[in-house]
Write a protein that holds these residues in place. Structure first.
Motif, PDB file in Angstrom:
ATOM      1  N   ASN A   1      36.893  35.205  33.075  1.00  0.00           N
ATOM      2  CA  ASN A   1      37.656  34.106  33.681  1.00  0.00           C
ATOM      3  C   ASN A   1      38.660  34.615  34.725  1.00  0.00           C
ATOM      4  O   ASN A   1      39.544  33.871  35.140  1.00  0.00           O
ATOM      5  N   GLY A   2      38.523  35.887  35.143  1.00  0.00           N
ATOM      6  CA  GLY A   2      39.323  36.412  36.248  1.00  0.00           C
ATOM      7  C   GLY A   2      40.714  36.895  35.888  1.00  0.00           C
ATOM      8  O   GLY A   2      41.556  37.059  36.771  1.00  0.00           O
ATOM      9  N   MET A   3      40.955  37.151  34.623  1.00  0.00           N
ATOM     10  CA  MET A   3      42.284  37.579  34.181  1.00  0.00           C
ATOM     11  C   MET A   3      42.296  39.080  33.888  1.00  0.00           C
ATOM     12  O   MET A   3      41.297  39.664  33.496  1.00  0.00           O
ATOM     13  N   LEU A   4      43.471  39.678  34.062  1.00  0.00           N
ATOM     14  CA  LEU A   4      43.713  41.072  33.687  1.00  0.00           C
ATOM     15  C   LEU A   4      44.636  41.030  32.482  1.00  0.00           C
ATOM     16  O   LEU A   4      45.788  40.606  32.590  1.00  0.00           O
ATOM     17  N   ALA A   5      44.109  41.413  31.316  1.00  0.00           N
ATOM     18  CA  ALA A   5      44.879  41.375  30.070  1.00  0.00           C
ATOM     19  C   ALA A   5      45.503  42.737  29.816  1.00  0.00           C
ATOM     20  O   ALA A   5      44.802  43.739  29.697  1.00  0.00           O
ATOM     21  N   LEU A   6      46.853  42.758  29.730  1.00  0.00           N
ATOM     22  CA  LEU A   6      47.595  44.003  29.553  1.00  0.00           C
ATOM     23  C   LEU A   6      48.468  43.927  28.304  1.00  0.00           C
ATOM     24  O   LEU A   6      49.013  42.862  27.986  1.00  0.00           O
ATOM     25  N   PRO A   7      48.656  45.053  27.610  1.00  0.00           N
ATOM     26  CA  PRO A   7      49.528  45.051  26.444  1.00  0.00           C
ATOM     27  C   PRO A   7      50.969  44.711  26.838  1.00  0.00           C
ATOM     28  O   PRO A   7      51.439  45.117  27.905  1.00  0.00           O
TER      29      PRO A   7
END
Length: 186
Positions: free
Chosen positions: A62-68
């Motif tokens: 879905n085009g997201m960058l998931a970061l901690p």
């Protein structure tokens, strides 16, 4: 008899020589404004002064960058610089850092696909500056039946719709493009 035969064979010659890309619009030569991230791109995020938040991440479907600690940040359609600023803004808003500094580097681009009259069609890694001819080369080259002057390139536009274009051998590709090499008619 000769006139009848010529009249009969003329339409066949036109059909046999017809260009399969004749009705397609020419692939636009867009000015380069920086690489735009998209789903399947793998990036390295470096957070200066905090190696715990540094790592390799893939842009989600879905085009997201998931970061901690940061969460999901929109990345599709943006340059690495734009995403860097977004991540820094979120870090500052959440008081994770007083003056955060983030760098993002593309490690692996979305693939290109080569179909049709090539030796080994399939999915291939994109490289910056890749042309239709170099994409055909990584697919093993044209086979003996290939139309070698023009190909079609199917590209998904900013609106999310795929459009097919006519392209020459030196047309620049973008990640996610699909190159179709047609069979030549004798």
């Amino acid at each position: 008899m000769l006139t009848r035969r010529a009249t009969f064979l003329a339409p066949l010659a036109l059909v046999a020589c017809a260009d399969p890309t004749a009705g397609l619009p020419q692939l636009p030569q867009e000015s380069f404004t920086g690489y735009r991230l998209g789903p399947e791109d793998q990036v390295r995020v470096t957070v200066f002064n905090d190696p715990r938040l540094t790592g390799e991440f893939r842009i989600t479907d879905n085009g997201m960058l998931a970061l901690p600690l940061v969460g999901s940040v929109p990345a599709a359609g943006k340059t690495t610089t734009e995403v860097e600023r977004s991540v820094e803004r979120v870090m500052a808003q959440r008081n994770l850092f007083r003056d955060p500094s983030v760098a993002i580097q593309v490690l692996e681009y979305r693939p290109v696909f080569v179909l049709g009259q090539v030796e080994r069609g399939g999915r291939f890694p994109y490289q910056p500056g890749m042309t239709t001819l170099s994409a055909v080369a990584v697919a093993g080259g044209f086979n003996y039946r290939a139309l070698q002057d023009t190909v079609s390139v199917t590209r998904v536009g900013p609106d999310g719709q795929a459009q097919e274009f006519k392209a020459g051998r030196q047309a620049l590709l973008q990640p996610g493009d699909v190159v179709t090499v047609f069979e030549r008619r004798f």
